[in-house]
Design an enzyme around this catalytic site. Structure first.
Site: not given
Ligand code: 9MJ
Length: 676
Positions: A120, A122, A124, A232, A321, A415, A418, A433, A439
């Site tokens: 999957e 991840k 943020d 998820y 990561k 400036c 110049c 300027c 210039c």
């Molecule tokens: C994120 N942050 O996208 C989990 N997560 O699964 C995905 N976090 C997760 N899975 C178990 N895709 C604990 C956290």
């Protein structure tokens, strides 16, 4: 060897105490105040250093060590929620080697290779838990420390991707679903624009904006924020309902109305994981939201149970990561650059830092207000962000690392190139300027603009050559370009007879242009390509644009009082009129624009151009059609009169055929515009 291996026990004790305090402070800044001071990558490093110390000296592992828990206590103001099934965190890997180690441990514990994982993106953002009783959403909670979170039910109800009722006919009496609350890039930019307009603080990144928006005591504020959720996983669920694999469970969730990301899929073994990782890394910059890595989860739930947990993280899942998009570095200098219109731009020179996949050494600071708002000073430690192809930016200053006695940045009053006076007009963000084309910096930039592809399109006249020609005093205005001799050009660095000949030919060719390009090439403030085209279409000739009043100019689409003022000022300037006169004497010319009435034979027609034409590029073709009154658009629809197809046409050709729209080849196009 890591730092932890080199310290004496006494040094290790001191370092661990420092790290604990520092990590706890950053935890509070991040989770409670929504005001992180350092990038995640730096936080991870502090955490890993403390973990390494505690591994080597287990007696340093105190009960209050941040390595024992993730997150922090919920805010007092929200009701506390206990997660019956704890909300886990994921352990991280940062390299192929660490991933291989993870996969090997999984294989050893399961007693077989070729483990099937659900892979999957991840996201943020921040984790959320939603509880459904008899199909109705009754409670939403943040993760908090994994066991106790905050009740954010009214806030979650405002998010369009949170189902308030489950879809379908049959669902478990109790269903807890988990996912990540995020803000898309578009949403984030719109929110920050709004914050700016209302004089409020901007958010540093989408994740922060999502967290700040979800954790609002007033849910009507949350309702106005562009939050979204991807799901998820599950928490507490009535027994007997869920499928035996993670992927099938996600499908069940999808059927109950939860949004599952399109990039989730099954992979096998280490190779499968790495393939997925590389694919998502390539996709990263084109996704409309931030992902900071990928997650692999053992797909079989029975195997997940065999593997179990280690402290708060599952042994059956890991986050892989991506290289960080935010990093820390030091500002070594702040230079001020002068642009084509005299605008002064402060640029931070940075100690080189690897971020978002490249080494970054400069970051624009935009203007004086921006520097003041961020209070960036030479010597500061700053967070640099580089996401996608966007120019690197300074997100914020790490104030706690500021050495004593740093001077505030001040925009110069003269400036830097110049020495002329710098002015900043009341209510404008930019300092300029005042020397105009006397210039050298403005001259240089004006000539680069004049020669650029969308302006006079002088092939072979690159930025470096312009710098050198201005430096040598051979060129002061665009008109000087057309008086350059073969000897002068051949004598420039990296030039020879052949390139001088080529450039002279390109200069000659560029003289035959269009009125729109010529106006754009002049570099009048705020007159971009589109405005130049409108001006050329509206007025019959250069002469009538040069003598138009502010009111007359405002009759042109897109031209308001400010732009009209810039145009009038530009042509009022004696120097500018003289340069234009010389250019015309040297033979710069264009077809007379069709008079407004009667001679616009293509008025009312709409064309689309696709593929490569051999007689001109697409911009020219567009200019020619527009000069005859036609509209040129980029996509084919039922309103399209005809599609002009060059070599290797794209999907627009197929679409035109599907819609039964006339297709013109290059010959037919040339006779349409009267060339043949
Ligand atoms: C994120 N942050 O996208 C989990 N997560 O699964 C995905 N976090 C997760 N899975 C178990 N895709 C604990 C956290």
């Amino acid at each position: 060897m890591s730092k932890a291996d080199t310290l004496s026990p006494e040094q290790a004790r001191e370092r661990a105490a420092y790290l604990r305090d520092e990590i706890n402070r950053h935890n509070h800044l991040y989770y409670v105040l929504d005001q992180p001071e350092i990038p995640d990558a730096e936080y991870d490093r502090l955490m890993r250093e403390l973990q390494a110390l505690e591994t080597r000296f287990p007696e340093l592992r105190t009960p209050d060590s941040p390595t024992c828990r993730v997150g922090s206590a919920p805010l007092k103001d929200f009701q506390e929620v206990r997660h019956v099934v704890p909300m886990l965190s994921l352990s991280n890997v940062f390299s192929e080697q660490e991933l291989a180690d993870f996969n090997r441990r999984v294989e050893e514990r399961l007693g077989h290779g070729g483990v099937v994982y659900a892979a999957e993106p991840k996201f943020d953002g921040l984790a959320i838990s939603l509880v459904y009783e008899d199909g109705v959403m009754v409670r939403a909670a943040t993760r908090g420390d994994g066991v106790r979170g905050e009740d954010v039910t009214p806030n979650a109800r405002t998010i369009p991707t949170v189902p308030l009722k489950l879809q379908g006919q049959r669902w478990p009496a109790l269903l807890e679903v988990r996912g990540e609350v995020i803000m898309s890039h578009d949403g984030f930019e719109a929110l920050n624009r709004q914050q700016r307009e209302h004089g409020k603080k901007e958010f540093v990144n989408p994740r922060n904006a999502a967290a700040g928006s979800l954790r609002q005591l007033d849910s009507s504020i949350t309702a106005e924020r562009p939050l979204e959720v991807y799901y998820y996983g599950v928490g507490e669920v009535s027994p007997g309902w869920l499928a035996d694999t993670h992927m099938e469970r996600l499908q069940q969730l999808r059927e109950w109305g939860f949004r599952i990301n399109a990039h989730v899929r099954k992979v096998t073994g280490l190779r499968g994981c790495l393939g997925y990782y590389n694919e998502m890394l390539d996709l990263r910059d084109s996704l409309p939201y931030d992902i900071d890595g990928v997650v692999y989860k053992v797909d079989s739930v029975a195997e997940q149970e065999t593997l179990g947990f280690i402290s708060r993280a599952p042994r059956w899942a890991v986050a892989h990561k991506f290289p960080a998009q935010e990093e820390m570095t030091v500002v070594e200098a702040i230079d001020v650059q002068v642009g084509r219109t005299g605008k002064l731009t402060p640029v931070a020179r940075l100690r080189p830092v690897f971020v978002g996949g490249v080494t970054v050494t400069n970051a624009t600071l935009h203007n004086q207000d921006e520097v003041e708002r961020k209070d960036v000073r030479v010597g500061d430690t700053v967070i640099v962000r580089r996401a996608g192809d966007v120019i690197p930016e300074i997100v914020s200053v790490v104030k706690s690392r500021r050495p004593k006695g740093l001077q505030r940045f001040r925009m110069p009053e003269r400036c830097p190139v110049c020495g002329a006076r710098v002015e900043r007009i009341e209510g404008e963000a930019d300092a300029r300027c005042t020397a105009g084309l006397s210039c050298p910096a403005q001259r240089r930039e004006a000539i680069k603009h004049f020669a650029s592809r969308k302006a006079m399109d002088i092939e072979g006249l690159g930025d470096k050559l312009v710098d050198a020609l201005v430096e040598k005093g051979l060129v002061e205005t665009p008109a000087d370009l057309y008086e350059l001799t073969h000897e002068q050009l051949a004598g420039m660095p990296r030039m020879g007879d052949k390139s001088a000949d080529n450039l002279l030919r390109a200069l000659e060719k560029s003289k035959h242009t269009t009125l729109a390009r010529f106006i754009y090439a002049l570099g009048i403030r705020e007159v971009g390509e589109a405005t130049a085209r409108q001006l050329a279409l509206h007025f019959d000739s250069l002469e009538s644009i040069m003598t138009a009043s502010i009111d007359e100019l405002q009759e042109v689409e897109d031209v308001g009082p400010v732009v009209a003022g810039h145009i009038v000022n530009f042509f009022r300037e004696e120097r500018n009129r003289e340069v234009i006169g010389r250019l015309i004497e040297q033979g710069v010319r264009w077809e007379d624009a069709a008079p407004r009435q009667g001679k616009q034979p293509l008025a009312g027609n709409t064309y689309v151009i696709t593929g490569t034409l051999s007689s001109m590029n697409r911009n020219e073709a567009r200019d020619r059609l527009q000069a005859l009154g036609a509209k040129v658009t980029s996509s084919v629809s039922k309103k399209t009169t005809a599609v002009i197809c060059g070599e290797n046409p794209g999907s627009k050709y197929d679409k035109a055929r599907d819609l039964g729209i006339e297709i013109l080849d290059e010959q037919a196009f040339l006779s349409l515009i009267g060339e043949r």
